[in-house]
Design a protein around this motif. Structure first.
Motif, PDB file in Angstrom:
ATOM      1  N   ARG A   1       0.838  -1.208   0.000  1.00 17.37           N
ATOM      2  CA  ARG A   1       0.000   0.000   0.000  1.00 17.37           C
ATOM      3  C   ARG A   1       0.869   1.252   0.000  1.00 17.37           C
ATOM      4  O   ARG A   1       1.940   1.265   0.616  1.00 17.37           O
ATOM      5  CB  ARG A   1      -0.888   0.031   1.248  1.00 17.37           C
ATOM      6  CG  ARG A   1      -2.138  -0.818   1.057  1.00 17.37           C
ATOM      7  CD  ARG A   1      -3.154  -0.548   2.127  1.00 17.37           C
ATOM      8  NE  ARG A   1      -2.792  -1.248   3.337  1.00 17.37           N
ATOM      9  CZ  ARG A   1      -3.133  -0.848   4.550  1.00 17.37           C
ATOM     10  NH1 ARG A   1      -3.798   0.268   4.718  1.00 17.37           N
ATOM     11  NH2 ARG A   1      -2.810  -1.564   5.602  1.00 17.37           N
TER      12      ARG A   1
ATOM     13  N   GLU B   1      -1.853   5.771   2.531  1.00 14.19           N
ATOM     14  CA  GLU B   1      -3.069   4.996   2.846  1.00 14.19           C
ATOM     15  C   GLU B   1      -2.893   4.096   4.059  1.00 14.19           C
ATOM     16  O   GLU B   1      -3.763   3.305   4.382  1.00 14.19           O
ATOM     17  CB  GLU B   1      -3.458   4.134   1.637  1.00 14.19           C
ATOM     18  CG  GLU B   1      -3.985   4.964   0.489  1.00 14.19           C
ATOM     19  CD  GLU B   1      -4.286   4.109  -0.736  1.00 14.19           C
ATOM     20  OE1 GLU B   1      -4.399   2.877  -0.617  1.00 14.19           O
ATOM     21  OE2 GLU B   1      -4.383   4.703  -1.826  1.00 14.19           O
TER      22      GLU B   1
ATOM     23  N   ASP C   1      -2.740   3.904   7.900  1.00 16.08           N
ATOM     24  CA  ASP C   1      -2.960   4.647   9.151  1.00 16.08           C
ATOM     25  C   ASP C   1      -2.361   3.904  10.332  1.00 16.08           C
ATOM     26  O   ASP C   1      -1.990   4.493  11.330  1.00 16.08           O
ATOM     27  CB  ASP C   1      -4.467   4.795   9.465  1.00 16.08           C
ATOM     28  CG  ASP C   1      -5.209   5.392   8.306  1.00 16.08           C
ATOM     29  OD1 ASP C   1      -4.622   6.269   7.666  1.00 16.08           O
ATOM     30  OD2 ASP C   1      -6.344   4.949   8.029  1.00 16.08           O
TER      31      ASP C   1
END
Ligand SMILES: Cc1cc2nc3c(=O)[nH]c(=O)nc-3n(C[C@H](O)[C@H](O)[C@H](O)COP(=O)(O)O)c2cc1C
Length: 174
Positions: free
Chosen positions: A33, A37, A39
């Motif tokens: 990823r 994006e 977290d």
């Protein structure tokens, strides 16, 4: 062992390298990823984090991301405009490592050249002679070389390196 491959990339070089590394990993539990994006990294044991070199270190987004990691096994990879075997390249990786080494374990590192954007080359072309970034014949040649990177060979080498080192980590944990 769950692995996250993540990257920051402005013009696509580091993304290309990240995708090649991801493809080369034989481990089943893996995800890729973009950093923006991601977290939360709680579910991952291993984080392979890639950045583009900005002013001799990780770009800002990557610096912030790396600074938040704790208790991870980390692999670092990066792309830069300068020669990949230079002190500058080595220092750029060490700066990334400095952001994580206290709270994590770094097991693998890789850096290669990445094409400079036309925008930044045009900017350098405007600079007066004597400016440290002003264009020279040698620099134009280096930018031309950088256009071919990350090459297929760079990507294959990075993939092989991370795959082999991850296998060795798996053995240690058995
Ligand atoms: C604002 C800016 C600063 C940069 N600073 C450096 C630097 O300090 N050293 C270097 O070798 N390359 C530098 N570069 C070149 C990039 O690190 C290189 O082209 C990289 O591959 C870009 O990766 P990306 O396509 O994933 O964004 C810089 C590029 C930009 C746009």
């Amino acid at each position: 062992m769950k692995i996250l491959v993540t990257y920051a990339s402005l013009t696509g070089n580091t993304q290309k390298l990240a995708e090649g590394i991801f493809e080369a990993l034989s481990q089943k539990e893996k995800e890729i990823r973009p950093m923006m994006e991601v977290d939360n990294t709680d579910e991952y044991d291993v984080v392979l984090a890639g950045y583009w070199v900005d002013k001799g270190g990780p770009n800002q987004e990557a610096s912030e991301f790396l600074g938040k990691l704790e208790n991870k096994t980390i692999g670092l990879f990066a792309t830069l405009g300068y020669w990949p075997d230079s002190e500058h390249a080595y220092g750029s990786l060490k700066k990334g490592e400095a952001l994580v080494e206290e709270k994590n374990k770094v097991f693998c590192r890789y850096i290669c050249q990445g094409k400079l954007s036309d925008k930044i080359i045009d900017m350098f072309k405007q600079l007066p002679e004597g400016n440290p970034h002003a264009i020279t014949e040698e620099k134009l040649f280096r930018y031309k070389i950088a256009e071919n990177h990350p090459s297929e060979a760079d990507i294959a080498l990075a993939g092989e390196l991370f795959e082999e080192r991850l296998q060795s980590i798996c053995l240690k944990q058995e």
